[in-house]
Design a protein around this motif. Structure first.
Motif, short mmCIF file in Angstrom:
data_model
loop_
_atom_site.label_atom_id
_atom_site.label_comp_id
_atom_site.label_asym_id
_atom_site.label_seq_id
_atom_site.Cartn_x
_atom_site.Cartn_y
_atom_site.Cartn_z
N ASN A 76 0.83 -1.21 0.00
CA ASN A 76 0.00 0.00 0.00
C ASN A 76 0.86 1.25 0.00
O ASN A 76 1.96 1.26 0.56
CB ASN A 76 -0.90 0.02 1.24
CG ASN A 76 -1.77 -1.21 1.35
OD1 ASN A 76 -2.64 -1.44 0.53
ND2 ASN A 76 -1.52 -2.03 2.36
N THR A 77 0.35 2.30 -0.61
CA THR A 77 1.03 3.59 -0.58
C THR A 77 0.01 4.65 -0.17
O THR A 77 -1.15 4.58 -0.57
CB THR A 77 1.66 3.92 -1.95
OG1 THR A 77 2.47 5.10 -1.84
CG2 THR A 77 0.61 4.15 -3.00
N PRO A 78 0.40 5.63 0.68
CA PRO A 78 -0.57 6.60 1.20
C PRO A 78 -1.02 7.62 0.17
O PRO A 78 -0.25 8.06 -0.68
CB PRO A 78 0.20 7.28 2.34
CG PRO A 78 1.64 7.12 1.98
CD PRO A 78 1.75 5.82 1.26
N VAL A 79 -2.31 7.97 0.24
CA VAL A 79 -2.89 9.05 -0.57
C VAL A 79 -3.89 9.79 0.31
O VAL A 79 -4.20 9.36 1.42
CB VAL A 79 -3.59 8.51 -1.84
CG1 VAL A 79 -2.61 7.90 -2.80
CG2 VAL A 79 -4.69 7.52 -1.46
N TYR A 80 -4.40 10.89 -0.21
CA TYR A 80 -5.38 11.69 0.54
C TYR A 80 -6.60 11.96 -0.33
O TYR A 80 -6.48 12.45 -1.46
CB TYR A 80 -4.76 13.02 0.99
CG TYR A 80 -3.68 12.86 2.02
CD1 TYR A 80 -3.98 12.91 3.39
CD2 TYR A 80 -2.36 12.65 1.64
CE1 TYR A 80 -2.98 12.74 4.34
CE2 TYR A 80 -1.36 12.48 2.59
CZ TYR A 80 -1.68 12.53 3.93
OH TYR A 80 -0.69 12.37 4.87
N ASP A 81 -7.75 11.61 0.20
CA ASP A 81 -9.02 11.99 -0.43
C ASP A 81 -9.47 13.32 0.18
O ASP A 81 -9.35 13.52 1.41
CB ASP A 81 -10.11 10.95 -0.17
CG ASP A 81 -9.96 9.73 -1.05
OD1 ASP A 81 -9.20 9.78 -2.03
OD2 ASP A 81 -10.60 8.71 -0.75
N ILE A 82 -9.96 14.22 -0.64
CA ILE A 82 -10.52 15.47 -0.14
C ILE A 82 -12.04 15.29 -0.10
O ILE A 82 -12.69 15.09 -1.14
CB ILE A 82 -10.15 16.67 -1.04
CG1 ILE A 82 -8.62 16.75 -1.19
CG2 ILE A 82 -10.71 17.96 -0.45
CD1 ILE A 82 -7.85 16.88 0.13
N MET A 83 -12.59 15.34 1.10
CA MET A 83 -14.03 15.16 1.31
C MET A 83 -14.71 16.52 1.44
O MET A 83 -14.07 17.52 1.79
CB MET A 83 -14.28 14.33 2.57
CG MET A 83 -13.46 13.05 2.66
SD MET A 83 -13.78 11.89 1.32
CE MET A 83 -15.42 11.30 1.80
N VAL A 84 -16.01 16.54 1.18
CA VAL A 84 -16.75 17.80 1.25
C VAL A 84 -18.08 17.59 1.97
O VAL A 84 -18.71 16.54 1.83
CB VAL A 84 -17.00 18.37 -0.17
CG1 VAL A 84 -17.85 17.43 -1.01
CG2 VAL A 84 -17.64 19.75 -0.10
N VAL A 85 -18.46 18.60 2.78
CA VAL A 85 -19.80 18.65 3.39
C VAL A 85 -20.49 19.87 2.78
O VAL A 85 -20.16 21.02 3.14
CB VAL A 85 -19.73 18.78 4.92
CG1 VAL A 85 -21.14 18.86 5.51
CG2 VAL A 85 -18.96 17.61 5.52
N PRO A 86 -21.41 19.68 1.84
CA PRO A 86 -21.99 20.82 1.09
C PRO A 86 -22.55 21.93 1.96
O PRO A 86 -22.41 23.12 1.63
CB PRO A 86 -23.09 20.15 0.26
CG PRO A 86 -22.60 18.75 0.06
CD PRO A 86 -21.91 18.39 1.34
N LYS A 87 -23.19 21.59 3.08
CA LYS A 87 -23.79 22.60 3.94
C LYS A 87 -22.76 23.57 4.48
O LYS A 87 -23.06 24.75 4.73
CB LYS A 87 -24.53 21.91 5.09
CG LYS A 87 -25.21 22.87 6.04
CD LYS A 87 -25.86 22.13 7.20
CE LYS A 87 -26.50 23.11 8.19
NZ LYS A 87 -27.10 22.41 9.34
#
Length: 603
Positions: free
Chosen positions: A66-77
């Motif tokens: 495995n290699t690390p990555v970053y997901d960018i999450m969003v909360v629309p409100k």
């Protein structure tokens, strides 16, 4: 009476009040969920994705990590973006793409996190990290993607992808959430529950600028992620790499098995692809390209391709006929080429000679004796009885059915039965002379490369096989669990294998001498698979050493001509590599013959 009613009404009011007080106490004091919801404006729920289990070869060399990555999450409100252009520049996207991503998130949930931008590498995330805190409603989530140190075994390993809506609906365990990744094919899919681990969650306090201020409630509500289990495969990584090298710029497959265990040593699909292409942010784009490739690298030939077995199947006819007692090793048959065409200089061979010279008339007559044993009156009815018996033997030998290899999408091949011929010719309107092409492995008969490699294992073991598999053990944090598989008997007595195996050894010393390896006795059989659209396919099946076998193998090279050519050459090189550890320098000419495609000069 009126006084009693007054007390009853007062009592009811008091009771209702007590119920409301109790419920408020439960909500505000006893149940932490409502407390978390009330304070949600300062709490960031961060999913802790587990490390997916490693995949190792039989010698504990890493095949997948495995290699690390970053997901960018969003909360629309919560989203507040004053300068959309500056924000889009961070991710190198257009304002239209920004709007599409936000709308997609809103369609999922206005108040829950969903994926905005996937799988930023460490370097990419470092470039935007300090700026990201300026934009409310966006949160980084650390996770991992698969990494392949060696670009091999793609079709065996399979790949992972984001869980689909359909998979979410079918998930009775309720484990998966939108944005999760799941094994789609190969080992990744077959052993998903072992590999996936268990995700955790952390609640972090953030200020109005989105900057973390520590754990919420000292981590009281946090749960730790649990890494997936590691898999120890049966694959010999060095043999796999060499096999894929030999199949470069060719179409076909290789399956190599350890006969005594059923462990798959090498599993080659050609052409294949670098598995790193289907790991990371460019998965969809790369998948589309691979899927549109006319050579079909995603088509898993070792278990899905179906070929007529050709002359290899004469070994099967020999074993069935011996078991049925319709021939003996000494039985001779005249090579009458007026009945069916043949090749080579031979006239009146016994079984040993018929296998060695691959005599078509011999096996025509042998198959006739299997099908028409005179058990019932009438040629048609007798053929029905004989074909049913023949079908049962083939099923026991692993043909016309799935062997149960531990990766998905295995094909069964085709062994035509009475129902099949009744459909095409009507009941009692067919007999041996309708189906005689089966005698030499042609006609409607179809087999997979895995089934033919398994036949080599049966011959090596003199009558039994162990279900072919690609994973030999599961390595958990507490222990190592070795997978166990039982022997499957074929219904052929071991005494009947001697003549067949001895003849196979002479084939390698004769017409398939390009497969010979010094000090290693190899038993093999050529196969030339008829192909009406172009040149025939070259096939070879073998095991070695003849006594105490260590490896059984099938090789298919499409449009490459006679089986004693390139398929036999590849087989000999791989046997030498596996048993001796390297290919002798004086055998470099064989490798050159394979890699320069010199065999095409004879077509």
């Amino acid at each position: 009476m009126i006084e009693n009613r007054k007390y009853i009404i007062q009592g009811l009011i008091i009771l209702v009040g007590l119920v409301f007080i109790g419920k408020l106490f439960s909500i505000q004091v006893m149940d932490s969920r409502y407390k978390l919801a009330a304070e949600n404006n300062v709490i960031n729920k961060v999913v802790q994705y587990p490390y997916r289990g490693l995949i190792l070869d039989r010698n504990n060399k890493i095949i997948v990590h495995n290699t690390p990555v970053y997901d960018i999450m969003v909360v629309p409100k919560e989203v507040e973006v004053e300068d959309t252009t500056a924000f889009c520049n961070l991710f190198d996207i257009t304002e239209k793409e920004f709007e599409e991503k936000i709308n997609k998130a809103k369609s999922y949930s206005y108040i829950k996190q969903s994926l905005f931008f996937p799988q930023l590498s460490n370097e990419e995330f470092a470039k935007i990290q300090t700026r990201l805190v300026e934009y409310k409603g966006f949160y980084p989530v650390a996770r991992t993607v698969r990494k392949y140190p060696e670009p091999v075994l793609a079709n065996g390993l399979g790949y992972i992808g984001e869980v689909s809506k359909r998979q979410l609906q079918r998930d009775t365990s309720n484990y998966y959430k939108q944005g999760d990744f799941i094994g789609i094919s190969g080992i990744e899919a077959a052993y998903e529950e072992e590999l996936r681990g268990k995700r955790g969650v952390k609640y972090k306090l953030v200020n109005v600028r989105g900057i973390e201020k520590g754990s919420f409630n000292d981590g009281q509500f946090d749960t730790l992620s649990v890494p997936g289990n590691n898999l120890v495969t049966t694959i010999d990584l060095e043999l796999q790499k060499y096999a894929e090298y030999l199949m470069e710029d060719k179409v076909g497959s290789i399956v190599a098995i350890e006969p005594s265990t059923g462990e798959i040593l090498a599993f080659v699909n050609s052409p294949s692809y670098d598995p790193n292409l289907l790991a990371g942010r460019n998965y969809s784009k790369n998948f589309s390209k691979l899927n549109q490739d006319t050579l079909k690298p995603l088509f898993n030939r070792p278990i899905m391709a179906q070929y007529r077995p050709g002359s290899v199947f004469k070994l099967v006819q020999s074993l069935i006929a011996l078991q049925e007692g319709v021939i003996r090793p000494s039985t001779r048959t005249v090579c009458n080429r007026g009945i069916i065409n043949c090749h080579g200089a031979h006239t009146n061979e016994d079984l040993h000679g018929a296998i060695k010279f691959s005599c078509n008339p011999y096996f025509y007559q042998t198959f006739r004796k299997i099908i028409q044993q005179g058990e019932v009156e009438g040629m048609n009815r007798d053929a029905r009885v004989g074909l049913t018996k023949w079908n049962n033997y083939l099923s026991d030998l692993g043909f016309g059915r799935k062997l149960g290899v531990d990766i998905p999408n295995e094909s069964k091949g085709l062994v035509p039965d009475t129902t099949y011929y009744d459909y095409y010719y009507k009941r009692n309107s067919w007999n041996f002379y309708t189906i005689y092409s089966l005698s030499i492995g042609e006609g409607e008969l179809l087999t997979t490369p895995l089934q033919v490699a398994n036949l080599a294992s049966i011959l090596a073991n003199r009558g039994y096989f162990i279900r072919p598999h690609m994973v030999k053990g599961i390595d958990t944090p507490d222990s190592y669990y070795k997978l166990e598989f039982e022997k499957e008997k074929t219904g052929i007595d071991s005494v009947h294998f001697k003549t067949v195996v001895d003849a196979m050894a002479e084939i390698v010393d004769g017409t398939a001498r390009i497969a010979r390896v010094k000090d290693v006795e190899i038993a093999g059989k050529t196969g030339t698979v008829q192909n009406k659209n172009s040149f025939d396919h070259s096939a070879f099946m073998a095991f070695a050493p003849k006594e105490n076998p260590q490896i059984a193998i099938s090789v298919y090279v499409e449009n490459a001509g006679w089986g004693g050519g390139v398929a036999a050459a590849i087989t000999g090189l791989l046997i030498e590599k596996y048993i001796k550890g390297e290919v002798a320098s004086n055998r470099a000419w064989v490798e050159n013959y394979v890699m320069t495609k010199a065999y095409l000069n004879n077509l």
